[in-house]
Design an enzyme around this catalytic site. Structure first.
Site, PDB file in Angstrom:
ATOM      1  N   ARG A 186       2.554  12.421  -8.892  1.00 27.58           N
ATOM      2  CA  ARG A 186       2.989  11.040  -8.644  1.00 27.58           C
ATOM      3  C   ARG A 186       4.443  10.806  -9.027  1.00 27.58           C
ATOM      4  O   ARG A 186       5.118   9.953  -8.482  1.00 27.58           O
ATOM      5  CB  ARG A 186       2.128  10.046  -9.443  1.00 27.58           C
ATOM      6  CG  ARG A 186       0.691   9.950  -8.985  1.00 27.58           C
ATOM      7  CD  ARG A 186       0.040   8.705  -9.588  1.00 27.58           C
ATOM      8  NE  ARG A 186      -1.410   8.769  -9.594  1.00 27.58           N
ATOM      9  CZ  ARG A 186      -2.182   8.403  -8.574  1.00 27.58           C
ATOM     10  NH1 ARG A 186      -1.645   7.956  -7.463  1.00 27.58           N
ATOM     11  NH2 ARG A 186      -3.497   8.478  -8.669  1.00 27.58           N
ATOM     12  N   GLU A 206       0.849  -1.206   0.000  1.00 23.86           N
ATOM     13  CA  GLU A 206       0.000   0.000   0.000  1.00 23.86           C
ATOM     14  C   GLU A 206       0.878   1.247   0.000  1.00 23.86           C
ATOM     15  O   GLU A 206       2.017   1.217   0.463  1.00 23.86           O
ATOM     16  CB  GLU A 206      -0.847   0.004   1.279  1.00 23.86           C
ATOM     17  CG  GLU A 206      -2.316  -0.283   1.060  1.00 23.86           C
ATOM     18  CD  GLU A 206      -3.079   0.883   0.447  1.00 23.86           C
ATOM     19  OE1 GLU A 206      -2.481   1.693  -0.283  1.00 23.86           O
ATOM     20  OE2 GLU A 206      -4.285   0.983   0.708  1.00 23.86           O
ATOM     21  N   ASP A 227      -4.074   5.671   6.417  1.00 24.05           N
ATOM     22  CA  ASP A 227      -4.592   6.889   7.025  1.00 24.05           C
ATOM     23  C   ASP A 227      -5.619   6.475   8.087  1.00 24.05           C
ATOM     24  O   ASP A 227      -5.250   6.154   9.206  1.00 24.05           O
ATOM     25  CB  ASP A 227      -5.174   7.728   5.888  1.00 24.05           C
ATOM     26  CG  ASP A 227      -5.522   9.145   6.284  1.00 24.05           C
ATOM     27  OD1 ASP A 227      -4.958   9.651   7.245  1.00 24.05           O
ATOM     28  OD2 ASP A 227      -6.369   9.750   5.612  1.00 24.05           O
TER      29      ASP A 227
HETATM   30  P1  XMP Z   1      -7.432   5.090   4.526  1.00 23.44           P
HETATM   31  O1  XMP Z   1      -8.012   6.283   5.211  1.00 23.44           O
HETATM   32  O2  XMP Z   1      -8.505   4.180   4.021  1.00 23.44           O
HETATM   33  O3  XMP Z   1      -6.701   5.721   3.311  1.00 23.44           O
HETATM   34  O4  XMP Z   1      -6.415   4.383   5.406  1.00 23.44           O
HETATM   35  C1  XMP Z   1      -5.806   5.063   2.540  1.00 23.44           C
HETATM   36  C2  XMP Z   1      -5.796   5.667   1.157  1.00 23.44           C
HETATM   37  O5  XMP Z   1      -6.058   7.074   1.195  1.00 23.44           O
HETATM   38  C3  XMP Z   1      -5.220   7.805   0.348  1.00 23.44           C
HETATM   39  N1  XMP Z   1      -4.480   8.775   1.156  1.00 23.44           N
HETATM   40  C4  XMP Z   1      -3.623   9.682   0.676  1.00 23.44           C
HETATM   41  N2  XMP Z   1      -3.224   9.931  -0.581  1.00 23.44           N
HETATM   42  N3  XMP Z   1      -1.809  11.641   0.224  1.00 23.44           N
HETATM   43  C5  XMP Z   1      -2.312  10.922  -0.801  1.00 23.44           C
HETATM   44  O6  XMP Z   1      -1.926  11.156  -1.934  1.00 23.44           O
HETATM   45  C6  XMP Z   1      -2.165  11.465   1.525  1.00 23.44           C
HETATM   46  O7  XMP Z   1      -1.662  12.144   2.421  1.00 23.44           O
HETATM   47  C7  XMP Z   1      -3.133  10.414   1.760  1.00 23.44           C
HETATM   48  N4  XMP Z   1      -3.701   9.942   2.882  1.00 23.44           N
HETATM   49  C8  XMP Z   1      -4.510   8.946   2.468  1.00 23.44           C
HETATM   50  C9  XMP Z   1      -4.332   6.783  -0.306  1.00 23.44           C
HETATM   51  O8  XMP Z   1      -4.839   6.508  -1.588  1.00 23.44           O
HETATM   52  C10 XMP Z   1      -4.430   5.532   0.546  1.00 23.44           C
HETATM   53  O9  XMP Z   1      -4.321   4.333  -0.181  1.00 23.44           O
HETATM   54 MG    MG Z   2      -4.919   9.097  -4.259  1.00 25.07          MG
END
Ligand code: XMP
Ligand code: MG
Length: 175
Positions: free
Chosen positions: A161, A95, A99
């Site tokens: 990216r 991953e 978050d």
């Molecule tokens: P969760 O909240 O489900 O999130 O744990 C995981 C997904 O959220 C995106 N994500 C981010 N993408 N910068 C990003 O570009 C960030 O700071 C960020 N925080 C969460 C990401 O796609 C991840 O797989």
């Molecule tokens: Mg994203």
């Protein structure tokens, strides 16, 4: 640009070697199916698997929850499922960032049904402060504060990216 470097390319590459060493130890003499979570993990996965010693098969999984927003919608949809048979196999899910934990929890549920013999998780970045659900991550690149970050595979509205480093994204130009 509303971004500021946070983790240098050098620091990232050094840490990836350390994680790869650990994975090489943990899976010594075994084969691994690596599942790359699209899109954000593709660069981390490409760098990480090139440091692995064991035979590796690669597959992809795409889920979505964010759209183009900075916050999770909480609803995780599978956009592309894995194509390899992972039943009885050693699986490592890669991953980009954890978050709230909702995405990884959902992925875990989806893959456990397929009955792999081992199911481990590697995340390039981890934001422990924003966790909403309890989850175990086996390999973490860096724990970071609750900033929105871009680069090294991570995007804001599909941009940034390709940066070889990680940057903090500010919604407005920093004064
Ligand atoms: P969760 O909240 O489900 O999130 O744990 C995981 C997904 O959220 C995106 N994500 C981010 N993408 N910068 C990003 O570009 C960030 O700071 C960020 N925080 C969460 C990401 O796609 C991840 O797989
Ligand atoms: Mg994203």
């Amino acid at each position: 640009m509303p971004i500021k470097e946070f983790l240098s390319e050098e620091k990232i590459q050094k840490r990836i070697k350390e994680i790869a060493d650990q994975i090489n130890k943990d899976f010594e003499g075994k084969e691994l199916i690596v599942i790359v979570v699209l899109k954000g993990a593709f660069i981390f996965a490409a760098d990480l698997i090139r440091q692995l010693n064991m035979p590796v098969h690669v597959d992809f999984l795409e889920v979505s929850s964010y759209g183009d927003s900075l916050e999770t919608s909480g609803v995780i949809k599978v956009k592309r499922d894995v194509s390899l048979n992972i039943n009885g196999e050693n699986v490592l899910v890669i991953e980009d960032i954890i978050d709230t934990g909702l995405t990884i929890k959902k992925i875990k549920e989806l893959l456990e049904i397929k009955d792999p013999s081992a199911l481990k998780f590697a995340a390039f970045l981890n934001k422990p402060e924003s966790r909403r659900v309890e989850i175990d991550v086996d390999y973490v690149g860096f724990d970071i504060p609750n900033y929105f970050v871009v680069g090294y595979g991570l995007d804001y509205a599909q941009n940034y990216r390709q940066l070889p480093y990680v940057a903090i994204y500010y919604e407005e130009e920093e004064k």
